[in-house]
Design a protein around this motif. Structure first.
Motif, PDB file in Angstrom:
ATOM      1  N   ASN A 124       3.054  46.899   9.553  1.00 33.76           N
ATOM      2  CA  ASN A 124       3.896  48.058   9.235  1.00 33.76           C
ATOM      3  C   ASN A 124       3.323  48.890   8.090  1.00 33.76           C
ATOM      4  OD1 ASN A 124       5.840  47.547  11.257  1.00 33.76           O
ATOM      5  ND2 ASN A 124       6.716  45.941   9.963  1.00 33.76           N
ATOM      6  N   GLN A 125       2.003  49.020   8.087  1.00 36.43           N
ATOM      7  CA  GLN A 125       1.272  49.844   7.120  1.00 36.43           C
ATOM      8  C   GLN A 125       1.396  49.356   5.672  1.00 36.43           C
ATOM      9  OE1 GLN A 125      -0.673  52.009   8.751  1.00 36.43           O
ATOM     10  NE2 GLN A 125       0.422  51.628  10.647  1.00 36.43           N
ATOM     11  N   GLN A 126       1.872  48.132   5.477  1.00 36.00           N
ATOM     12  CA  GLN A 126       2.046  47.586   4.125  1.00 36.00           C
ATOM     13  C   GLN A 126       1.383  46.213   4.021  1.00 36.00           C
ATOM     14  OE1 GLN A 126       3.587  48.945   1.373  1.00 36.00           O
ATOM     15  NE2 GLN A 126       3.640  50.792   2.626  1.00 36.00           N
ATOM     16  N   PRO A 127       0.595  45.994   2.946  1.00 33.64           N
ATOM     17  CA  PRO A 127      -0.021  44.677   2.777  1.00 33.64           C
ATOM     18  C   PRO A 127       1.034  43.580   2.644  1.00 33.64           C
ATOM     19  CG  PRO A 127      -0.941  46.265   1.209  1.00 33.64           C
ATOM     20  CD  PRO A 127       0.240  46.921   1.876  1.00 33.64           C
ATOM     21  N   ILE A 128       0.693  42.421   3.132  1.00 34.91           N
ATOM     22  CA  ILE A 128       1.551  41.241   2.997  1.00 34.91           C
ATOM     23  C   ILE A 128       1.041  40.442   1.808  1.00 34.91           C
ATOM     24  CG2 ILE A 128       2.251  39.055   4.053  1.00 34.91           C
ATOM     25  CD1 ILE A 128       1.934  40.494   6.787  1.00 34.91           C
ATOM     26  N   ASP A 129       1.876  40.221   0.827  1.00 37.89           N
ATOM     27  CA  ASP A 129       1.502  39.477  -0.376  1.00 37.89           C
ATOM     28  C   ASP A 129       2.013  38.044  -0.240  1.00 37.89           C
ATOM     29  OD1 ASP A 129       0.972  38.447  -2.871  1.00 37.89           O
ATOM     30  OD2 ASP A 129       1.909  40.094  -3.970  1.00 37.89           O
ATOM     31  N   HIS A 130       1.097  37.110  -0.142  1.00 34.50           N
ATOM     32  CA  HIS A 130       1.478  35.707   0.029  1.00 34.50           C
ATOM     33  C   HIS A 130       1.804  34.999  -1.284  1.00 34.50           C
ATOM     34  CE1 HIS A 130      -0.496  35.457   4.250  1.00 34.50           C
ATOM     35  NE2 HIS A 130       0.775  35.755   4.322  1.00 34.50           N
ATOM     36  N   GLN A 131       1.685  35.706  -2.407  1.00 32.96           N
ATOM     37  CA  GLN A 131       2.013  35.117  -3.710  1.00 32.96           C
ATOM     38  C   GLN A 131       1.313  33.760  -3.868  1.00 32.96           C
ATOM     39  OE1 GLN A 131       4.249  36.496  -6.261  1.00 32.96           O
ATOM     40  NE2 GLN A 131       3.674  38.297  -5.072  1.00 32.96           N
ATOM     41  N   VAL A 132       0.015  33.760  -3.705  1.00 36.34           N
ATOM     42  CA  VAL A 132      -0.783  32.526  -3.732  1.00 36.34           C
ATOM     43  C   VAL A 132      -0.839  31.957  -5.141  1.00 36.34           C
ATOM     44  CG1 VAL A 132      -3.090  31.575  -3.352  1.00 36.34           C
ATOM     45  CG2 VAL A 132      -2.162  33.260  -1.756  1.00 36.34           C
ATOM     46  N   MET A 133      -0.423  30.714  -5.259  1.00 35.33           N
ATOM     47  CA  MET A 133      -0.504  30.012  -6.542  1.00 35.33           C
ATOM     48  C   MET A 133      -1.866  29.325  -6.685  1.00 35.33           C
ATOM     49  SD  MET A 133       2.408  30.522  -8.056  1.00 35.33           S
ATOM     50  CE  MET A 133       2.578  29.246  -9.270  1.00 35.33           C
ATOM     51  N   ASN A 134      -2.338  28.742  -5.587  1.00 37.87           N
ATOM     52  CA  ASN A 134      -3.596  28.004  -5.597  1.00 37.87           C
ATOM     53  C   ASN A 134      -4.313  28.303  -4.292  1.00 37.87           C
ATOM     54  OD1 ASN A 134      -5.649  26.093  -5.356  1.00 37.87           O
ATOM     55  ND2 ASN A 134      -4.448  24.471  -6.316  1.00 37.87           N
ATOM     56  N   TYR A 135      -5.513  28.854  -4.391  1.00 36.36           N
ATOM     57  CA  TYR A 135      -6.230  29.277  -3.190  1.00 36.36           C
ATOM     58  C   TYR A 135      -6.514  28.121  -2.233  1.00 36.36           C
ATOM     59  CZ  TYR A 135      -8.987  32.214  -0.187  1.00 36.36           C
ATOM     60  OH  TYR A 135      -9.427  32.907   0.901  1.00 36.36           O
ATOM     61  N   GLU A 136      -6.568  26.922  -2.741  1.00 44.20           N
ATOM     62  CA  GLU A 136      -6.805  25.756  -1.878  1.00 44.20           C
ATOM     63  C   GLU A 136      -5.689  25.577  -0.849  1.00 44.20           C
ATOM     64  OE1 GLU A 136      -7.516  22.352  -4.347  1.00 44.20           O
ATOM     65  OE2 GLU A 136      -9.276  23.280  -5.279  1.00 44.20           O
ATOM     66  N   ASN A 137      -4.535  26.171  -1.102  1.00 46.77           N
ATOM     67  CA  ASN A 137      -3.402  26.050  -0.182  1.00 46.77           C
ATOM     68  C   ASN A 137      -3.328  27.183   0.839  1.00 46.77           C
ATOM     69  OD1 ASN A 137      -2.573  23.715  -1.533  1.00 46.77           O
ATOM     70  ND2 ASN A 137      -1.394  24.898  -3.002  1.00 46.77           N
ATOM     71  N   VAL A 138      -4.278  28.108   0.787  1.00 47.50           N
ATOM     72  CA  VAL A 138      -4.280  29.223   1.732  1.00 47.50           C
ATOM     73  C   VAL A 138      -4.757  28.690   3.087  1.00 47.50           C
ATOM     74  CG1 VAL A 138      -5.363  31.428   2.298  1.00 47.50           C
ATOM     75  CG2 VAL A 138      -4.621  30.970  -0.044  1.00 47.50           C
ATOM     76  N   PRO A 139      -4.033  28.991   4.149  1.00 45.90           N
ATOM     77  CA  PRO A 139      -4.433  28.489   5.470  1.00 45.90           C
ATOM     78  C   PRO A 139      -5.687  29.192   5.991  1.00 45.90           C
ATOM     79  CG  PRO A 139      -2.637  30.048   5.705  1.00 45.90           C
ATOM     80  CD  PRO A 139      -2.846  29.854   4.220  1.00 45.90           C
TER      81      PRO A 139
END
Length: 187
Positions: A124-139
């Motif tokens: 929807n033309q807007q970035p999704i912010d995953h509020q990442v605390m620790n990059y190791e947990n990014v899928p």
């Protein structure tokens, strides 16, 4: 809270630091730049990001600075020449995918859709912010990447599996996966 770059950044690699600080995760809307970022992510499949990033200038030279019109005209003669170029990653299917993907973006444009608008419509033309605390947990991927991957394949893109697409969505800023302690994180 001390601000520090995302954990994946090698602070001893100036090229990686510059890429992280000035490009990665920044919303990109230029079709040519989106094409370059997509291409870089396809080259990365099975390799390290450092390898791809350090060959970026050679890829720009090999692919006419990712000029869509020029790359779309490449044929098997150019692919054969690219396969002899030791400065780039010489993987025939990835090189052919780059050419195909330029042709696909041009086809979208001919149909009256910019790659930018088509791609950004998935968020929807807007970035999704995953509020990442620790990059190791990014899928490695998610439902959005799976959906975009399927849609990209349907319109003709190649070498766009869900993991590649997730990385592309991150690099082009559709997904903000900067750690919240990173000075580049913008909510």
């Amino acid at each position: 809270m001390t601000l520090k770059r995302c954990h994946w950044v090698d602070e001893n690699d100036p090229l990686m630091v510059q890429y992280h600080d000035t490009e990665w995760g920044q919303p990109e809307h230029r079709d040519q730049m989106l094409f370059e970022l997509l291409s870089l992510e396809t080259y990365q499949a099975g390799l390290s990001w450092r390898t791809v990033l350090h060959k970026r200038q050679a890829f720009r030279k090999a692919f006419a600075n990712y000029d869509l019109e020029q790359v779309a005209q490449y044929d098997e003669v150019q692919v054969a020449l690219l396969m002899k170029d030791a400065t780039i990653i010489r993987h025939r299917l990835k090189l052919q995918a780059t050419i195909n993907n330029a042709q696909t973006i041009l086809a979208l444009q001919k149909a009256g859709k910019s790659f930018d608008r088509w791609l950004w419509s998935f968020v929807n033309q807007q970035p999704i912010d995953h509020q990442v605390m620790n990059y190791e947990n990014v899928p490695a991927t998610n439902e959005l990447a799976i959906t975009v991957s399927k849609a990209m394949k349907k319109v003709g893109f190649k070498f766009v599996g869900p993991v590649t697409v997730y990385s592309f969505l991150q690099s082009s800023g559709l997904i903000n996966d900067h750690e919240i302690t990173c000075p580049c994180h913008k909510s």
